[in-house]
Design a protein around this motif. Structure first.
Motif: not given
Length: 714
Positions: A399, A403, A465-466, A529, A531-533, A552, A556
């Motif tokens: 994260s 960020r 988580y990405g 990857c 699209g959303q963590a 999750h 996605q």
């Protein structure tokens, strides 16, 4: 509490952007990042001293000079002692700054700083060892005597030699045993060494007067004071000259001996304990270099020692055994330290079934965690740190990286030993050799006590988580069994990701023996990857985390198939029941450790909640008809809801009593009973008909015609 972070560009050898790092970490976590130092360990050491006296936590982005900073803290008046406030260190130089794309490494460096600021995981129970220094040296008499000279002032020594292996000292200063078929069990402070003494010469009685050596015409006796029986002609002159001492007796039966020791030094050419992870307190030294290393460790191996208890075990979740049938043995098979064993005597009750568990010997466990990775039910979980704490580390790393603007993150899981050293070597080589790239800016190193301790629920959570990819780096430290286990688990996790339509190779086991191999492996192209963590937190329960992760990943995915076929090692799947063979005895229901199988109180049904099935195979091994086959897969039909609901695997109409029509059994059970007993003369005529009656009608029929009652009918 605020953390003051000190960064240094190491004499301007790597580009650092302090303001960007501070913005990524936030005001509290980024305190101190407004200044980028150049020689913090030398000319600018005063900045460290001011931070040490501030009372804040201190994080220094340098591991090269960690010892110097610790000494400087002790010498700084007003600074808290290390026992009250340890100084934290993080490597940003070899892991990022000294790379060919070091100028793009700010997001990675911010992530590493955020990871280093996390609080330590909660302490875990420890395992204690107690060594009083009683040590046994096994091997060649001359090498054993030489090793004894280096250890005699520290340890209480004994020697165990074999016939024809060098000369013993003439002066008897140590207990000496001779024997063959040596076996060693136990651990530091609790070894048991056993051997068989076959030689005619008893070293306890031998005075080393050398009369037997002089008397033997074949030269079958050397200065190890053991007889080479292949040379001996049985003339027994040695017996005559040793009559007073009585040390030589050719008629003596082989004697089995066993002695306890705290430590074992094995000088044999091949180790007597061949495990990849030998127990604490056992040292093998085949050459002089290994001998010197072992001697240094043995000299410090007296006293009380502790290590973490690396695992947690919940017997109720264990799928190893039920009703004396063996199911899953993955943990036993993968343990390179042989610390796990089946224990049929470890019995309890679960759902009416007699269950037998496993025993994990914490003194033998080396903390590899491979057992927790292959455990399908979560009965074994890693404790140092636990999966929830490890999940927080992964989430923080990814994260923060995102960020700070990082893209296509690749999580590189490595050991704190050989893995960390190889990554450090790569960074230093990239600094001096133009052809070597170094650790790319998108690669985020994550250290672990052992790489096999992080399994599927954490790999898939990292992707959720990405992370673009999760790489597990293994060096010569890891046993072949660990590599095979991780490879199998990765195949299952990758099959799930590929089945959901995510493109690329997300999970890879990197087996690198040198810098060049690691450098090449880290240049792999990113995978797709999400699209959303994900926002969920990794839980202590493995299966619960996997369910959160799957939800999750499905959300996605562009399209969700009805099912994904998985490899045999999968912890997910269903069952195929051969309806023609199944007698509906329902023994599989009581054997299921996960509550996946169930009956129906209103109908004769065998039902399954596929989400709960761990593919342990206990149902298949329990089934008397062999009617059950495992079906490794991930059922995703109806948005995954179908796998959470009861599915009917087999259903039959009950067999009704031929006298009163009351249902009382299954047709298959009656069919099997008639097939087995129908040809017997005791079960003909009315007796055969009674086999098809309920218990009440059978009694009535027997009493209405008492002349036909036989003992077999009762």
């Amino acid at each position: 509490m605020t953390t003051t972070t000190l960064i240094c560009d190491c004499n301007k050898t790597m580009p650092l952007d302090g303001p960007a790092l501070k913005a990524a970490l936030g005001p509290e976590a980024g305190a101190g990042l407004e200044t980028t130092h150049t020689l913090l360990c030398r000319r600018e050491a005063g900045a460290f001293q001011r931070a040490a006296k501030s009372g804040d936590d201190v994080l220094v982005a340098c591991t090269q000079e960690s010892r110097l900073f610790q000494q400087l803290n002790e010498q700084t008046e007003g600074a808290l002692p290390l026992s009250e406030r340890p100084i934290r260190f993080v490597n940003i130089r070899e892991t990022g700054g000294w790379s060919k794309d070091g100028r793009q490494a700010s997001p990675k460096i911010a992530a590493l700083l955020a990871l280093a600021q996390l609080p330590d995981a909660a302490p875990v129970p420890t395992v204690s060892y107690r060594s009083q220094g009683r040590a046994l040296i096994i091997g060649d008499a001359e090498r054993a005597a030489r090793a004894a000279e280096m250890l005699a002032d520290k340890l209480d020594l004994s020697l165990l030699i074999q016939p024809g292996q060098g000369a013993l000292p003439q002066t008897r200063t140590l207990p000496v045993f001779a024997g063959e078929q040596v076996q060693i069990s136990g651990w530091l402070g609790a070894f048991e060494v056993s051997w068989t003494q076959r030689n005619p010469i008893d070293l306890d009685l031998c005075t080393r007067c050398n009369a037997c050596v002089d008397a033997c015409p074949e030269g079958a006796i050397d200065f190890s004071y053991q007889i080479d029986l292949s040379k001996c002609s049985s003339h027994r002159d040695c017996v005559k000259v040793c009559a007073a001492a009585g040390a030589i007796d050719f008629d003596r039966s082989p004697q089995s001996r066993s002695e306890p020791f705290d430590l074992v030094l094995d000088l044999s050419s091949a180790p007597l304990i061949t495990l990849h992870q030998p127990p604490q307190g056992y040292f093998h030294a085949a050459d002089d270099a290994q001998l010197m290393a072992a001697v240094l460790q043995l000299r410090e191996a007296v006293g009380e020692f502790e290590k973490p208890k690396f695992f947690n075990y919940k017997q109720k979740l264990c799928a190893h055994s039920r009703n004396e049938q063996i199911g899953c043995s993955a943990c036993i098979d993968v343990c390179s330290a042989q610390a796990i064993r089946s224990d049929a005597s470890r019995k309890g009750k679960a759902g009416g079934a007699t269950l037998a568990g496993i025993i994990v010997e914490p003194h033998l466990c080396v903390g590899c965690g491979a057992c927790t990775t292959v455990c399908p039910s979560g009965a074994l979980s890693y404790a140092t740190p636990g999966p929830d704490a490890q999940g927080q580390r992964i989430r923080t790393l990814l994260s923060t990286y995102a960020r700070a603007g990082g893209k296509d993150a690749a999580l590189l899981i490595h050991s704190q030993g050989g893995g960390a050293k190889l990554i450090g070597d790569l960074g230093r080589t990239a600094r001096t050799q133009a052809a070597v790239h170094g650790v790319p800016a998108r690669v985020l190193p994550l250290d672990a006590w052992h790489t096999a301790s992080i399994g599927m629920e954490l790999w898939l959570s990292a992707v959720a988580y990405g992370a673009s990819q999760v790489w597990v780096l293994m060096t010569s430290e890891e046993a072949p069994d660990y590599r095979a286990a991780v490879r199998e688990q990765m195949a299952t996790a990758q099959a799930i990701l590929s089945g959901l339509g995510f493109k690329g190779q997300h999970l890879t086991l990197i087996e690198a023996a040198n810098v060049a191999a690691l450098d090449l492996a880290l240049q792999a192209r990113p995978a797709e990857c999400l699209g959303q963590a994900a926002a969920y937190r990794v839980l202590a329960d493995k299966r619960a985390t996997l369910e959160l992760c799957l939800e999750h990943l499905m959300a996605q995915a562009q399209a969700v198939p009805e099912e994904i076929a998985l490899p045999e090692a999968s912890p997910f799947g269903g069952l195929i029941v051969n309806a023609d063979a199944c007698s509906m005895c329902l023994s599989c229901v009581s054997a299921c450790p996960a509550g996946a199988l169930a009956d129906n109180p209103d109908k004769l049904q065998l039902r399954l909640i596929e989400k709960n099935c761990v593919q342990c195979g206990l149902c298949a091994s329990t089934c008397p008809e062999g009617a059950i086959t495992l079906q490794p897969r991930l059922l995703l039909a109806d948005g995954g809801r179908q796998r959470k609901q009861l599915q009917v695997l087999n259903e039959v109409e009950p067999f009704c009593c031929v006298r009163c029509a009351k249902p009382f059994a299954t047709p298959k059970a009656i069919e099997l009973m008639l097939a087995k007993l129908g040809a017997h003369p005791m079960f003909q005529g009315a007796a055969r008909e009674r086999l098809q009656m309920c218990s009440d009608c059978r009694v009535i029929a027997m009493h209405s015609n008492p002349h036909e009652v036989r003992i077999n009918d009762l």
